[in-house]
Design a protein around this motif. Structure first.
Motif, PDB file in Angstrom:
ATOM      1  N   MET C 191      96.044  12.364  -0.613  1.00 42.62           N
ATOM      2  CA  MET C 191      96.281  13.415  -1.605  1.00 42.62           C
ATOM      3  C   MET C 191      96.389  12.839  -3.013  1.00 42.62           C
ATOM      4  O   MET C 191      96.703  11.663  -3.202  1.00 42.62           O
ATOM      5  N   THR C 192      96.175  13.709  -3.976  1.00 41.27           N
ATOM      6  CA  THR C 192      96.294  13.311  -5.374  1.00 41.27           C
ATOM      7  C   THR C 192      97.699  13.650  -5.883  1.00 41.27           C
ATOM      8  O   THR C 192      98.448  14.378  -5.234  1.00 41.27           O
ATOM      9  N   ALA C 193      97.979  13.150  -7.082  1.00 46.35           N
ATOM     10  CA  ALA C 193      99.274  13.427  -7.701  1.00 46.35           C
ATOM     11  C   ALA C 193      99.479  14.930  -7.886  1.00 46.35           C
ATOM     12  O   ALA C 193     100.593  15.439  -7.787  1.00 46.35           O
ATOM     13  N   ALA C 194      98.387  15.642  -8.121  1.00 45.45           N
ATOM     14  CA  ALA C 194      98.493  17.079  -8.341  1.00 45.45           C
ATOM     15  C   ALA C 194      98.635  17.858  -7.040  1.00 45.45           C
ATOM     16  O   ALA C 194      98.697  19.079  -7.043  1.00 45.45           O
ATOM     17  N   GLY C 195      98.656  17.167  -5.911  1.00 49.87           N
ATOM     18  CA  GLY C 195      98.863  17.851  -4.650  1.00 49.87           C
ATOM     19  C   GLY C 195      97.594  18.360  -3.992  1.00 49.87           C
ATOM     20  O   GLY C 195      97.639  19.112  -3.027  1.00 49.87           O
ATOM     21  N   GLY C 196      96.435  17.939  -4.507  1.00 47.32           N
ATOM     22  CA  GLY C 196      95.180  18.330  -3.862  1.00 47.32           C
ATOM     23  C   GLY C 196      94.851  17.390  -2.711  1.00 47.32           C
ATOM     24  O   GLY C 196      95.227  16.220  -2.720  1.00 47.32           O
ATOM     25  N   PHE C 197      94.123  17.924  -1.724  1.00 45.07           N
ATOM     26  CA  PHE C 197      93.699  17.082  -0.614  1.00 45.07           C
ATOM     27  C   PHE C 197      92.396  16.382  -0.946  1.00 45.07           C
ATOM     28  O   PHE C 197      91.452  17.002  -1.434  1.00 45.07           O
ATOM     29  N   VAL C 198      92.343  15.122  -0.647  1.00 48.61           N
ATOM     30  CA  VAL C 198      91.114  14.358  -0.826  1.00 48.61           C
ATOM     31  C   VAL C 198      90.453  14.116   0.518  1.00 48.61           C
ATOM     32  O   VAL C 198      89.247  14.263   0.685  1.00 48.61           O
ATOM     33  N   GLU C 199      91.267  13.752   1.495  1.00 54.66           N
ATOM     34  CA  GLU C 199      90.789  13.560   2.862  1.00 54.66           C
ATOM     35  C   GLU C 199      91.893  14.017   3.793  1.00 54.66           C
ATOM     36  O   GLU C 199      93.081  13.819   3.508  1.00 54.66           O
ATOM     37  N   LEU C 200      91.473  14.540   4.922  1.00 53.30           N
ATOM     38  CA  LEU C 200      92.409  15.030   5.921  1.00 53.30           C
ATOM     39  C   LEU C 200      91.778  14.721   7.261  1.00 53.30           C
ATOM     40  O   LEU C 200      90.682  15.179   7.546  1.00 53.30           O
ATOM     41  N   GLN C 201      92.423  13.875   8.056  1.00 50.96           N
ATOM     42  CA  GLN C 201      91.834  13.538   9.351  1.00 50.96           C
ATOM     43  C   GLN C 201      92.895  13.676  10.421  1.00 50.96           C
ATOM     44  O   GLN C 201      93.780  12.828  10.538  1.00 50.96           O
ATOM     45  N   GLY C 202      92.786  14.752  11.186  1.00 52.80           N
ATOM     46  CA  GLY C 202      93.763  14.983  12.240  1.00 52.80           C
ATOM     47  C   GLY C 202      93.120  14.847  13.601  1.00 52.80           C
ATOM     48  O   GLY C 202      91.994  15.290  13.801  1.00 52.80           O
ATOM     49  N   THR C 203      93.812  14.226  14.528  1.00 51.60           N
ATOM     50  CA  THR C 203      93.300  14.010  15.869  1.00 51.60           C
ATOM     51  C   THR C 203      94.382  14.349  16.880  1.00 51.60           C
ATOM     52  O   THR C 203      95.506  13.844  16.771  1.00 51.60           O
ATOM     53  N   ALA C 204      94.028  15.172  17.842  1.00 49.09           N
ATOM     54  CA  ALA C 204      94.963  15.438  18.940  1.00 49.09           C
ATOM     55  C   ALA C 204      94.771  14.346  19.971  1.00 49.09           C
ATOM     56  O   ALA C 204      93.722  14.269  20.587  1.00 49.09           O
ATOM     57  N   GLU C 205      95.759  13.481  20.096  1.00 50.95           N
ATOM     58  CA  GLU C 205      95.613  12.412  21.096  1.00 50.95           C
ATOM     59  C   GLU C 205      95.837  12.997  22.487  1.00 50.95           C
ATOM     60  O   GLU C 205      95.173  12.626  23.432  1.00 50.95           O
ATOM     61  N   GLY C 206      96.770  13.912  22.605  1.00 48.43           N
ATOM     62  CA  GLY C 206      97.014  14.525  23.910  1.00 48.43           C
ATOM     63  C   GLY C 206      96.669  16.003  23.843  1.00 48.43           C
ATOM     64  O   GLY C 206      95.507  16.381  23.912  1.00 48.43           O
ATOM     65  N   GLU C 207      97.668  16.854  23.675  1.00 50.02           N
ATOM     66  CA  GLU C 207      97.468  18.291  23.541  1.00 50.02           C
ATOM     67  C   GLU C 207      96.831  18.640  22.198  1.00 50.02           C
ATOM     68  O   GLU C 207      97.099  17.973  21.188  1.00 50.02           O
TER      69      GLU C 207
END
Lengths: 238, 238, 238, 238, 238, 238
Positions: C191-207
């Motif tokens: 994220m940036t200082a202004a609170g914007g997302f630059v990258e978001l990588q989420g992975t469900a390892e189980g559920e």
């Protein structure tokens, strides 16, 4: 009787579908029975370094098989980090076969890259690749002519390829995988419309073969090539 | 108005063709508009070394693009001698996405290898790969059940994937190549039938994106996934 | 209670040491608890071929782990002859994250190469790399300004990264190795200082994870990023 | 008149030196005029994985050229990190040619590795390799018989190879480099003592070739092979 | 006067920090002035294939430089896909030097892998690596003894290394980068506590060197090694 | 008594055959007893990138062993896809040794590439390579002078190499394979005609060696080099 029920001199059903994919200047799906190969021709307005500034063009080819085009899954060559000797041998053959019928000076300083990718294999993939690639090459060159980049067609004549072999003592045309893996002699024949040989690769898998056997095989190949070139012409006329 | 004339929340036409090639235990051609991917599932009765003797199975994936699946010809990875970072990233994503819905213990000590080969690209190839690969996986597992090798289906629920993005300030679903190359934010969303997230990969190509934008994109993705899972079910029921 | 005794919303101690090594234009040791990464920024007065003559700069990144930065020795990638898919994925992420906050036109036709080398790993190495690399990048650019090669700072805003995850049903911030290897969901947020997302990588390892869980995780990330950017500012002010 | 002053049906002087180097079980220097190849045969008491436990042996071959065996220095393949397509094609040909005359079951579960290294090249290196390698193979097998490891000779008959080609409209035998680089058609013929074909590889470099031309070339090859096998016998009798 | 202001026979300040990183069985940061190398020793309870079942152990080493450990950024070897000749030469030297003072039979069937990673380079990295690695090796072996896996210490004596060279006609000890790149003769000397030579590598960069010069250099090295071994002992006693 | 029956200070019979192969500008077969190496020198009228436009030449070397030059067959490096550390170490040594006696400015902007290919190995292949390569280099340079491309000889003096070692407590000259594999200390010495050292590489295989032992070895080497340079001169005068 052959496993497929074909006569010794009978080709598998040949289907040539042009414009199979959208981006390539030439794009053909060729089916020889259960063998299916996507052949594309890509035009690049530059030549490899050894030809720079010579006013001559080049035709080259690459070949690949999808990992599960075969009965058991093959290792993906890109993952393994190199192309097998077989792959290189085949792509060199395809390239030489096509260059043999193209006037490279008349093509001008550009390269046409052929990609032959087997999506389903049942024997004879290198021959199907050559036969299909010729049609893709024609389409790519037709595009160059249509757009005014070429004044005339640098292709001198049709070229096609077929396999022949001695299976249980009998010469047969267009071997499928079952015949190919059990045959004594296997020959890949690349010929022009005028009946000249471009490439001839015969291998005795078991017993060495005689001149008489070779002559019988070449007679079969000659007839098969005529049919294949007729199929190319029909597809191109469509 | 989108370049394709679609509504923001409109998927491209989805066509899922099962049994596309002959040899693989599961073989699917998935078309999302002009994006076309062959997805095969190959069953191997062995597991990678790190799982030997643990009584657990594995699902893995490889991804490739035919050199002329794209607008200008890409270098063939097998000829270059390695897979690009992008390729590896995508095939790792496909593998993780499918494993997320498979009970690997219930699969038993065997591996299913997924191959996703793009024959024509128009954006969204990784998402199409996941959606199509799920169907191929189902077919491969159905074969294991039919042959008595598996007593019950280790697949817990459907999984599918779709891209969403901010294009000229507007959230849109299922970006094609034109939209993808010009968008501000691009997000690939992998979800289950029950609406859970399996993978979420968002990238700000230009401006960073806000939580509100992300929520709008996820709403679109949610609806798109429902349609894709419906398409999977319909294909599997055919 | 977390294994480290931290509160769910508590970062590990962050130490950012500038001028860690002597040669690089920017050189930072970042420590997030037991995770320690050397981040250097190297200025080169040339750009990669695809940018030649376009009056634009480039920021790229490479990532590596010392073989014994981990609990059991990993194979040295240089000896093995290639970078793993994980390594490539991470270095692509670092590069994209930094480019997102740099005005590449304002940077001019030069490249800044970031090297992130993990000397001790305890989870979260890719996030620590991004957070530390930003400081190294700032130092390198300050050098360009000081020497008169740049008139103004092409960096638009701070960027930092942190991991969040669902561990035993609870959302926690800044996972260490123990938490990371046992968690259900793992998300890396840039994220940036202004609170914007630059990258978001989420992975469900189980559920698979729900939208509610994701929102809880993003709230944690948001707060964590604020602290990390404060730590960057403090280090840069020193 | 040929550049070398030879008659069309005339081989270059053939010199076969056995026991050329000390360590190999078979070691031959074959000279066909200015083409000089060291052929060694190495016996290993194990077989490649695909033959383990099948009670069968294997004969395989590798081929290389010293970097300055040619007129201008070639890149060393070991330094470049891979064998060219040409090299792989040739070594596959040598291996197949030798296996065609060996009863692999009678050889027992052991492998004979042939190495053909060209120290000076003047055309026809692959044919010289096959002809020389056969003698090295015989010596290696004689050693196995002498030491009691084999009861009888698994070699069924002699095999040798020669090139033929159409040079300025005339069929000639055993092309040297000058002829080879200017010829219209080039054919490599591998035959047994009994006159059977083992491998046949014809390529039209310029014009396609006719059946009549091919027959003329095969007549030349047939006679050449007889002389080469006589030279093999004479060397082995010495 | 030397660029650093040192006397000809003066080492740079030597700092040996044990337990520098957390995971390795032995982990040392050695600083010779501005040259800084992390040396770790990793114990593996297995040996390479060529030693399997021989009741003997092995000590091996790998070496690397962080890309920006040097004045201008070097290409990352992992990204380039291979280790340079220099890297391989150095890691072979480190391995041989350490094995020379270890009783491999007494070590038992286990391997100790040394990793020397240069984080900052100012000449003499290979010598610093050997001197630091010895301390890491001692720590790893002390751990094996403490845990009861080894009854006694298989290390026979201390080993350390230093460079000497002829700089502008004068023999000097422990060259830094500036001296190293301008010297006439450069010699790396690896010696034991008892004053025996383990490795000696001298290179005339410009003029060949005489026996007298060599003797002067070896006298310097001898004294330097004594100091280095004292530093090792002091660090190990701490 | 040495296994070969030689006196401690006795070289093996040295045979230097010039013009061994036809194409190279310099081509030498050097035999030191049963060690046989083909050394060629190839002149290229260009220099590597780092020397472009500096008005200076370069001498470089590559080294290889035929797979069956040794007692048991070695893997072919070209097939394995990389050169071993040992190979790289040796070819770097050969290159440095030759450059030490060549005035690279006087050579002009051209490169001489040395190839040393071992066709039979019995110890001392790197030393034989250097001694033989010097003669090939002289021949290549004589050709440049004869053709008017060079006005004077840029070679400053002769260089040759020999191994010495402590075998069962005794210093001996020019170790063969049997001695080399059983010796305590092995030293490769590269010297000029004037008695200067160019390279010195000593390794204690077992016990560390003393200064006295080293001096005894260098005395032997000194005398051996004199004989080798005499053999070079004799060959060049023939």
């Amino acid at each position: 009787m052959r496993p497929s029920g074909r006569q010794p001199q009978q080709l598998r059903p040949v289907v040539i579908t042009r414009h199979f994919t959208r981006h390539a200047e030439g794009s053909v799906l060729i089916e020889m029975g259960d063998t299916k190969v996507i052949c594309t021709a890509s035009v690049e307005e530059s030549v490899p370094p050894f030809l720079k500034g010579k006013g001559e063009g080049w035709v080259t080819a690459e070949y690949g098989m999808l990992p599960r085009s075969t009965n058991s899954r093959m290792k993906r060559e890109a993952a393994g980090g190199k192309q097998s000797g077989r792959t290189q041998e085949i792509q060199r053959l395809i390239g030489r076969s096509l260059r043999a019928v193209v006037d490279l000076k008349a093509l001008g300083e550009r390269q046409i890259s052929i990609d032959c990718d087997v999506i389903q294999a049942d024997g004879g993939t290198r021959c199907a690749s050559i036969t299909g690639a010729f049609v893709a090459l024609q389409d790519a060159i037709a595009g160059l002519i249509a757009s005014g980049k070429l004044a005339s067609n640098p292709i001198r004549e049709h070229v096609a390829a077929v396999s022949v072999g001695m299976v249980q003592g009998q010469p047969v045309l267009d071997l499928d995988y079952l015949e190919d893996s059990g045959c004594d002699t296997d020959m890949n024949v690349v010929m022009t419309a005028a009946g000249g040989f471009v490439e001839l690769q015969g291998t005795a898998e078991g017993e060495a073969f005689s001149r008489a056997e070779m002559n019988a095989l070449l007679d079969l190949a000659d007839a098969g090539i005529c049919e294949l070139i007729a199929a190319q012409r029909k597809a191109l006329a469509a």
